[in-house]
Design an enzyme around this catalytic site. Structure first.
Site, mmCIF file in Angstrom:
data_model
loop_
_atom_site.group_PDB
_atom_site.id
_atom_site.type_symbol
_atom_site.label_atom_id
_atom_site.label_comp_id
_atom_site.label_asym_id
_atom_site.label_seq_id
_atom_site.Cartn_x
_atom_site.Cartn_y
_atom_site.Cartn_z
ATOM 1 N N ASP A 19 -2.032 11.029 -2.245
ATOM 2 C CA ASP A 19 -2.467 9.992 -3.188
ATOM 3 C C ASP A 19 -2.848 10.575 -4.534
ATOM 4 O OD1 ASP A 19 -2.962 8.712 -0.370
ATOM 5 O OD2 ASP A 19 -2.808 7.102 -1.860
ATOM 6 N N ARG A 72 0.870 -1.180 0.000
ATOM 7 C CA ARG A 72 0.000 0.000 0.000
ATOM 8 C C ARG A 72 0.905 1.227 0.000
ATOM 9 N NH1 ARG A 72 2.450 1.978 3.695
ATOM 10 N NH2 ARG A 72 0.910 3.635 3.764
ATOM 11 N N ALA A 104 0.822 5.143 -2.151
ATOM 12 C CA ALA A 104 0.639 5.448 -3.573
ATOM 13 C C ALA A 104 1.812 5.029 -4.474
ATOM 14 C CB ALA A 104 0.307 6.927 -3.727
HETATM 15 O O1 MRU Z 1 -4.449 3.229 2.206
HETATM 16 P P1 MRU Z 1 -2.964 3.443 2.085
HETATM 17 O O2 MRU Z 1 -2.198 2.878 3.214
HETATM 18 O O3 MRU Z 1 -2.453 2.981 0.722
HETATM 19 O O4 MRU Z 1 -2.820 5.014 2.122
HETATM 20 C C1 MRU Z 1 -1.549 5.575 2.069
HETATM 21 C C2 MRU Z 1 -1.546 7.050 2.184
HETATM 22 O O5 MRU Z 1 -2.545 7.705 2.292
HETATM 23 C C3 MRU Z 1 -0.204 7.704 2.031
HETATM 24 O O6 MRU Z 1 -0.102 8.833 2.822
HETATM 25 C C4 MRU Z 1 -0.013 8.103 0.564
HETATM 26 O O7 MRU Z 1 -0.289 7.008 -0.273
HETATM 27 C C5 MRU Z 1 1.324 8.596 0.288
HETATM 28 S S1 MRU Z 1 2.531 7.332 0.429
HETATM 29 C C6 MRU Z 1 4.032 7.961 0.078
#
Ligand code: MRU
Length: 355
Positions: free
Chosen positions: A240, A47, A49
């Protein structure tokens, strides 16, 4: 300093660290089927982004590598199916779609140059590995730009996990903190636990501990209190999807932190690669917000904590750009008016991974 490796291309397949099991267990899986990669993205084995983007690129390469196509025409039909399956996993993080588009562009170039099946297979594996290498270089550059904005000492806050686990490099928001720390800033990180999936408590706390960076874990409802005491010098989170006007989708809870930051005069920053920009949409209203299972709210790690009632789980929220002091990218720092600064950075020279 320890840097977690959430994903790696190997001769055996794509190796991923199961982030659902952290911090209790470090379990690695090796995937050889692109459908398993899609499932791993959907179910949060991987997980964050940029890491989702790397996984999607590697998923495409795996699909092409193990395709039963005997002609380029057959492979073309399968390519579309592979991309569709990987796209249909998580809707908010635009890095996923960026990575799929990048693999498609490379595939189209190969078709145009009449490459053979073996040539296409090896070129797409090379492209997926290049995407991963570029993410690493990108994080380092974001870290350098962002570190300048971190206080020389004192507390900083983040949200969710925007570290190595989320990118495959050193992280975006945590990359900024890591670089500043290595440059000698005496930082102490306040880590909100980030309900319901607990990326703060389980992942950011684990990464900072492993990296030797001092932290204090707090619950999400302590954020206002800590910001009001005046002892937080800056907040930096990942993203994201960033719309043309700078509105930014990030993990649920980010919006309330940004509003409280403004109220308490604490600068709120975003750290994200250019691949997180979505300049095709004018503002945050157009960002699709993933709705995840209610069971992730009513249960923690399989244990029920609420009666059998309806529960909502929007996985992300949108922070309007007026709350964002600056956005750190690998090509420089954007500030308001974002409509101009984001467009300028998007058009600037791309960063290439070192050979
Ligand atoms: O649901 P997730 O764990 O994939 O969400 C991740 C986030 O919201 C992060 O802050 C975002 O993807 C940036 S990661 C460098």
């Amino acid at each position: 300093m320890y840097v977690a490796q959430p994903i790696e291309w190997t001769d055996r397949g794509v190796v991923m660290l199961d982030q659902r099991r952290l911090p209790a267990k470090e379990i690695y899986y090796t995937y050889t089927d692109y459908r398993e990669v899609a499932k791993a993205i959907r179910e949060m084995v991987i997980r964050g982004a940029p890491a989702i983007g790397v996984a999607a690129a590697m998923g495409v390469a795996l699909g092409v590598l193990h395709s039963r196509a005997t002609s380029v025409d057959e492979l073309q039909a399968e390519f579309a199916e592979i991309s569709r399956e990987l796209a249909d996993t998580r809707p908010t993080a635009v890095d996923l779609f960026w990575a799929l588009q990048r693999m498609k562009t490379r595939f189209t170039e190969l078709l145009a140059s009449s490459a053979s099946l073996p040539e296409i297979r090896s070129a797409l594996i090379a492209e997926a590995r290049e995407v991963h290498l570029e993410k690493k270089a990108t994080d380092e550059a974001i870290g350098r730009f962002g570190a300048e904005f971190m206080p020389k000492e004192g507390q900083v806050m983040t949200q969710c996990n925007a570290g190595a686990l989320a990118t495959g490099g050193i992280g975006t928001a945590l990359g900024v903190i890591r670089v500043a720390f290595q440059q000698g800033h005496k930082l102490h990180v306040l880590v909100p636990e980030t309900r319901p999936y607990l990326q703060g408590a389980r992942l950011t706390a684990w990464e900072l501990l492993r990296g030797g960076i001092p932290l204090t874990l707090i619950t999400d409802n302590m954020v206002g209190h800590f910001l009001k005491t005046g002892k937080v010098g800056a907040i930096v989170t990942g993203a994201d999807r960033i719309a043309a006007n700078g509105d930014t989708a990030n993990k649920i809870g980010t919006y309330q932190i940004a509003v409280l930051a403004k109220e308490n005069n604490v600068p709120f920053y975003i750290a994200a690669p250019i691949s997180t920009f979505d300049l095709s949409i004018p503002d945050g209203e157009h960002i699709p917000i993933e709705e995840r299972s209610a069971a992730e709210v009513t249960h923690i790690q399989g244990v029920r904590i609420a009666p059998d009632v309806p529960a909502a789980h929007p996985a992300f929220d949108v922070t309007p750009s007026r709350y964002i002091r600056a956005i750190f990218t690998e090509r420089g720092v954007a500030q308001a008016p974002y409509i101009e600064s984001l467009r300028r950075l998007a058009a600037a020279q791309p960063l290439r991974a070192a050979p």
